[in-house]
Design a protein around this motif. Sequence first.
Motif, PDB file in Angstrom:
ATOM      1  N   CYS A 305     -10.931  11.476  -6.908  1.00  9.16           N
ATOM      2  CA  CYS A 305     -10.986  10.291  -7.848  1.00  9.16           C
ATOM      3  C   CYS A 305     -10.868  10.361  -9.306  1.00  9.16           C
ATOM      4  O   CYS A 305     -11.277  11.459  -9.915  1.00  9.16           O
ATOM      5  CB  CYS A 305     -12.657   9.848  -7.756  1.00  9.16           C
ATOM      6  N   ILE A 306     -10.304   9.535  -9.809  1.00 11.50           N
ATOM      7  CA  ILE A 306      -9.765   9.692 -11.229  1.00 11.50           C
ATOM      8  C   ILE A 306     -10.962   8.478 -12.258  1.00 11.50           C
ATOM      9  O   ILE A 306     -10.597   8.302 -13.075  1.00 11.50           O
ATOM     10  CB  ILE A 306      -8.474   9.313 -11.679  1.00 11.50           C
ATOM     11  N   ARG A 307     -11.830   7.918 -11.373  1.00 11.50           N
ATOM     12  CA  ARG A 307     -12.883   7.013 -12.048  1.00 11.50           C
ATOM     13  C   ARG A 307     -12.103   5.714 -12.731  1.00 11.50           C
ATOM     14  O   ARG A 307     -12.331   5.446 -13.870  1.00 11.50           O
ATOM     15  CB  ARG A 307     -13.499   7.832 -12.901  1.00 11.50           C
ATOM     16  N   CYS A 308     -11.344   5.245 -11.931  1.00 12.58           N
ATOM     17  CA  CYS A 308     -10.661   4.058 -12.705  1.00 12.58           C
ATOM     18  C   CYS A 308     -11.490   2.806 -12.506  1.00 12.58           C
ATOM     19  O   CYS A 308     -11.253   1.581 -13.170  1.00 12.58           O
ATOM     20  CB  CYS A 308      -9.217   3.651 -12.164  1.00 12.58           C
ATOM     21  N   GLY A 309     -12.073   2.865 -11.432  1.00 14.69           N
ATOM     22  CA  GLY A 309     -13.391   1.795 -11.155  1.00 14.69           C
ATOM     23  C   GLY A 309     -12.579   0.631 -10.131  1.00 14.69           C
ATOM     24  O   GLY A 309     -13.126  -0.426  -9.841  1.00 14.69           O
ATOM     25  N   CYS A 311     -12.031   0.595  -7.058  1.00 16.22           N
ATOM     26  CA  CYS A 311     -12.639   0.550  -5.850  1.00 16.22           C
ATOM     27  C   CYS A 311     -13.898  -0.615  -5.863  1.00 16.22           C
ATOM     28  O   CYS A 311     -14.261  -1.335  -5.097  1.00 16.22           O
ATOM     29  CB  CYS A 311     -13.043   1.643  -5.142  1.00 16.22           C
ATOM     30  N   CYS A 362      -7.266   2.224  -4.087  1.00 18.90           N
ATOM     31  CA  CYS A 362      -7.455   3.722  -4.857  1.00 18.90           C
ATOM     32  C   CYS A 362      -5.894   4.306  -5.350  1.00 18.90           C
ATOM     33  O   CYS A 362      -5.323   4.537  -4.429  1.00 18.90           O
ATOM     34  CB  CYS A 362      -8.271   4.712  -4.013  1.00 18.90           C
ATOM     35  N   PRO A 363      -5.953   4.649  -6.699  1.00 17.16           N
ATOM     36  CA  PRO A 363      -4.518   5.131  -7.139  1.00 17.16           C
ATOM     37  C   PRO A 363      -4.414   6.603  -6.562  1.00 17.16           C
ATOM     38  O   PRO A 363      -3.173   7.206  -6.606  1.00 17.16           O
ATOM     39  CB  PRO A 363      -4.759   5.197  -8.685  1.00 17.16           C
TER      40      PRO A 363
HETATM   41  S1  SF4 Z   1     -10.423   3.548  -6.888  1.00  9.46           S
HETATM   42 FE1  SF4 Z   1     -12.416   4.296  -6.956  1.00  9.46          FE
HETATM   43  S2  SF4 Z   1     -12.185   6.106  -5.879  1.00  9.46           S
HETATM   44 FE2  SF4 Z   1      -9.959   5.729  -6.469  1.00  9.46          FE
HETATM   45  S3  SF4 Z   1      -9.694   6.555  -8.430  1.00  9.46           S
HETATM   46 FE3  SF4 Z   1     -10.716   4.632  -8.774  1.00  9.46          FE
HETATM   47  S4  SF4 Z   1     -12.838   4.879  -8.918  1.00  9.46           S
HETATM   48 FE4  SF4 Z   1     -11.997   6.782  -7.810  1.00  9.46          FE
END
Ligand code: SF4
Lengths: 461, 247
Positions: A305-309, A311, A362-363
């Motif tokens: 996870c790169i914490r993009c949010g 999901c 998810c990236p």
């Molecule tokens: S989509 Fe969710 S699990 Fe995937 S990188 Fe973003 S925050 Fe992390």
Amino acid sequence: MTQSKNHADKATIFCRDENRVDWHNKALWTLREKRDRAAASVPEWEDLRQLGSELKLHTLANLSHYLVEFEKNCQANGIHVHWAKDAAEHNQIALSILAKHQVKKLVKSKSMLTEECHLNPYLEKHGIEVIDTDLGERIIQLNNQPPSHIVVPAIHMKKEEVGDLFHEKLHTPKGESDPTRLTRAARAHLREQFLSADAAMTGVNMAIADIGAVVVCTNEGNADMGANLPKLQLHSMGIDKVIPSADSAMVLMRMLARNATGQPSTTYSSFYKGAKPGGEMHVIIVDNGRSDIMQDKILAESLKCIRCGGCLNTCPVYRRSGGYSYNYTIPGPIGIAVGAKHDETNSIPWACTLCGSCSYVCPTKVPLDKIIAHHRRLKAQQRTLPFGKSSYMPLVGKLMSSPTAFNCAMGSARIALRVLPHSLIKPFSGAWGKYRELPVAPKSSFDTWYKQNKANKSEAK
Amino acid sequence: MKIALFIPCLVNQMMPDVAIATLSLLEKLGHEVIFPEGQTCCGQPMTNSGCFDEAKNTTLKLLNAFKGVECEAIVCPAASCLVAAKENFHEFDDSPEAKEVIDKLYELTEFLHDISPIPRFKYPFNHTVSLQMSCHGLRMLSLATPSESMGQQFNKVEAVLQGIEGINIVYPDRRDECCGFGGTFAVDEGAVSAKMGKDKAQAHAATNAQYVVGFDPSCLLHLDGMIRRQLLLIQTRHIAQIIDAAL
Ligand code: SF4
């Protein structure tokens, strides 16, 4: 926050105010739509995701190698590197550095890790004032709340509520709810904090092993204000943040902001590879349960996870139950994946329909739905099932495995549905009938129909 | 082609019309259809709850109903049950006989698209249908590209229905957001499930279609309950019923 309530209870409370749910749902769905447009503008998007996934997997498989390389190159750049096995150690290290420099006020920027470690109350207890400087973070800090989203932490608050809060804390005019004017007021207030702070601390989006640098991505430039003004700068990172090279950082950076808010990139993406003249730079590398997660092959992928949010924004359950229903610092699908172990109600793995949207958004291709299903299995194995499942599941299992018993039970349910007035069975049909009309039951089952109409004419055994 | 019907418990008990339509349409297409005895639940309610021990007997009973049955394909008109059966069979039995069964499993739409396309429809269907792109069929069986995905776009459901004269296919807003059924989720997380179902039912109704058409009976059952509770002017239909009526 009541820690003892399970997700469903908290979600039920959140759902009582349907207007708020609709508004919350829509605000986050807008981010998902922006993300879709941004992702679609990159023709090789799916290839990037594959690359992102492989590069994170590769790094995780060789984690100790890259961490050691990162440490070595940081030290060569004059950066102090510290290792913390858990939250307590992380907080102690941070405090000791700050104490050594007699820091009275710390400005902080975007770090879910320091939330995870509960750093703020710890430092405050030791007499250090901590100011969160991201606008959203500052709002919830003034409101005495934890973040409800990992990228837009104050998404649960309406602008009128922010106006009331600012009126009380920052003395803006009563009734002011214009976002521009509120932002301006916050900026003026934060500027004073930056100028009077003795040290700055930020999270880390990526830690680049081969050049010994950390990358910090923000939209407000506050991390840079913080890091550049006082002499002392600290950066906290989980061991999962390390990546091999600047090239690999580019792969992830092409997706991070697009998948978070639909921006091509964050407004400020800064690489720090050493202290400013006369300053000191520290990096604290934290484990806090991550190497335990790595022991389980399925759970380990959550560390990609790169914490993009992304999901969270796509999750239909998160959007309708709010960030505070998850009993963990990180909510939503990734919050379940990394937080299920810490949830004392054992309910968050069930706050999910397993629709799989998160895994596709998810990236780095974290298989979130698989991880969540796996958590349910682990809970079942540990006999920590919520909703009385451990008492009724064996019965369901027995019933379902016997076609005669099952058909008999379903048969009587069907008769009940057909014969009894619905008002009579509704109370017995629990949550289903509370919110929906009960199914219109057919006269007979398919196998009965088949026996009467087909069996003699076909070759079925 | 000789086809064995896999009729999951929910369809058997609550939606026999879907099973009858499936049987009928496959026969109209010239297939020989059998219905092996002893079928029961695929184990999904248990495995979805994490309770694999409790699911084992049930799943193996269902698997046994198909082991050794002479047929070229096993067709099921319920996407999520099909996915669960496939995964659970594999989980509990890795024998060659089990693999033989697993390899023959098809969801109805998948079968009609990939294996035995419909050459020609006989009757028109002059209605607007709003497609319910249920999650398991979409994201686990790849019946269409999920909206999150930027790769090659395809849509087997539309491709199969498009051959029907007069049919007008539309989608609800947020075309493939989950309807909120989720098996025991509907009961454990009643409030959120109901809100999701309500939003979805309204989105379908807002298209002004006459029918919500889908390939997953459980989602349709849930949506039907939400539609009737809110007195919306739309009805649910399984894809098998639409196809059967047009053949
Ligand atoms: S989509 Fe969710 S699990 Fe995937 S990188 Fe973003 S925050 Fe992390």
